[in-house]
Design an enzyme around this catalytic site. Structure first.
Site, PDB file in Angstrom:
ATOM      1  N   GLY A  42       0.802  -1.217   0.000  1.00 35.37           N
ATOM      2  CA  GLY A  42       0.000   0.000   0.000  1.00 35.37           C
ATOM      3  C   GLY A  42       0.832   1.264   0.000  1.00 35.37           C
ATOM      4  O   GLY A  42       0.575   2.200  -0.763  1.00 35.37           O
ATOM      5  N   ARG A  74      -6.517  -0.713  -2.220  1.00 37.56           N
ATOM      6  CA  ARG A  74      -5.591   0.379  -1.855  1.00 37.56           C
ATOM      7  C   ARG A  74      -4.300   0.362  -2.655  1.00 37.56           C
ATOM      8  O   ARG A  74      -3.586   1.359  -2.676  1.00 37.56           O
ATOM      9  CB  ARG A  74      -5.281   0.339  -0.355  1.00 37.56           C
ATOM     10  N   LEU A 111      13.938  -8.771   2.868  1.00 38.75           N
ATOM     11  CA  LEU A 111      15.127  -8.212   3.502  1.00 38.75           C
ATOM     12  C   LEU A 111      15.341  -8.871   4.870  1.00 38.75           C
ATOM     13  O   LEU A 111      14.424  -8.923   5.683  1.00 38.75           O
ATOM     14  CB  LEU A 111      14.913  -6.706   3.669  1.00 38.75           C
ATOM     15  N   CYS A 201      -1.552  -4.017   8.997  1.00 35.76           N
ATOM     16  CA  CYS A 201      -2.881  -3.846   8.399  1.00 35.76           C
ATOM     17  C   CYS A 201      -3.474  -5.170   7.944  1.00 35.76           C
ATOM     18  O   CYS A 201      -4.680  -5.282   7.767  1.00 35.76           O
ATOM     19  CB  CYS A 201      -2.854  -2.812   7.282  1.00 35.76           C
TER      20      CYS A 201
END
Ligand SMILES: [Zn+2]
Length: 261
Positions: A42, A74, A111, A201
């Protein structure tokens, strides 16, 4: 390194250059900039769109995640046909087609503390945009910013609570003269690794425009930095997406911080 603009670029970027403290010099700084965007969800897909459209010369998109159906409300860069494809690659392909002045590379990796050094030594960005969606990655990116002496533009949102900040490692304060910038706390100073902040989220839900607001602030702060405008580093900005209200707090340094001290 670019030292002049062509006719096409003068027209394309004219509205940016009309700003007196951006001008041609700021546009050249954008064209010569090299940044890393960690997370192409997002936040990252919008940050990357703004940076590429503004002419940022090199953008490294880092994400191992795939586009999912529930991302589409989104993550407007992605279409239903992109579902199950890698976000970094899809975003890089689309942005590269639209933005000829940017060289956009996709790094389809998650990562970790084991792989970041090789990656960052290879891509050598001058700034990091933390668009990740989880606490552990935010801690890692903060550590990378401190270790690699990179300014960090970070945003996050969970349910109706958003936050963003710009962080400048102390090692850079003397190299880059910025008025009013004093040593300040890093992300770990404010949110130690043992904080109970694991919500994101995917667990809490979020509305698309709220994510867009946080991404816009993050991209704007980063662009202001690149063009040489003053940036207020070391301030945590919080956004309440229900009340549409902002508050802010200084990022105090923890003198026992194991990351930046
Ligand atoms: Zn710290």
């Amino acid at each position: 390194m670019k030292t002049s603009l062509n006719d096409h670029q003068y027209i394309l970027y004219s509205k940016q250059m009309l700003l007196a403290d951006v001008s041609e010099q700021g546009q050249l700084a954008l064209l010569n900039a090299n940044v890393a965007v960690v997370g192409v969800g997002g936040l990252g897909q919008l940050v990357a769109q703004y940076l590429a459209a503004a002419g940022v010369g090199q953008i490294h998109l880092i994400d191992d995640d795939k586009v999912a159906l529930s991302n589409l409300p989104r993550q407007l860069l992605f279409n239903p046909t992109d579902i199950e494809s890698n976000k970094a690659h899809v975003a890089a392909d689309k942005l590269q087609q639209r933005n000829r002045d940017s060289k956009i590379s996709a790094h389809s990796i998650r990562l970790t503390s084991d792989n970041y050094q090789l990656l960052f030594n290879t891509i050598s960005p001058q700034a990091i945009f933390d668009c990740s969606d989880n606490f552990a990655t935010r801690q890692l990116i903060n550590r990378i910013a401190v270790e690699q002496h990179l300014p960090l533009f970070s945003a996050a949102i969970s349910a109706d609570q958003g936050q963003w900040f710009a962080y400048l490692p102390e090692s850079m304060l003397t190299k880059i003269p910025r008025t009013n910038t004093r040593p300040h706390g890093c992300y770990h100073c404010v949110f130690p690794a043992d904080s109970l902040l694991s919500q994101n989220c995917s667990e809490m839900g979020v509305l698309g425009p709220a994510v867009g607001i946080m991404a816009s602030m993050q991209a704007l702060a980063g662009m202001n930095y690149i063009v040489g405008r003053h940036v207020e580093f070391g301030v945590l900005h919080r956004f309440d997406a229900k009340r549409l209200s902002w508050s802010k707090a200084t990022m105090a340094m923890d003198k026992h911080c194991c990351v930046c001290r």
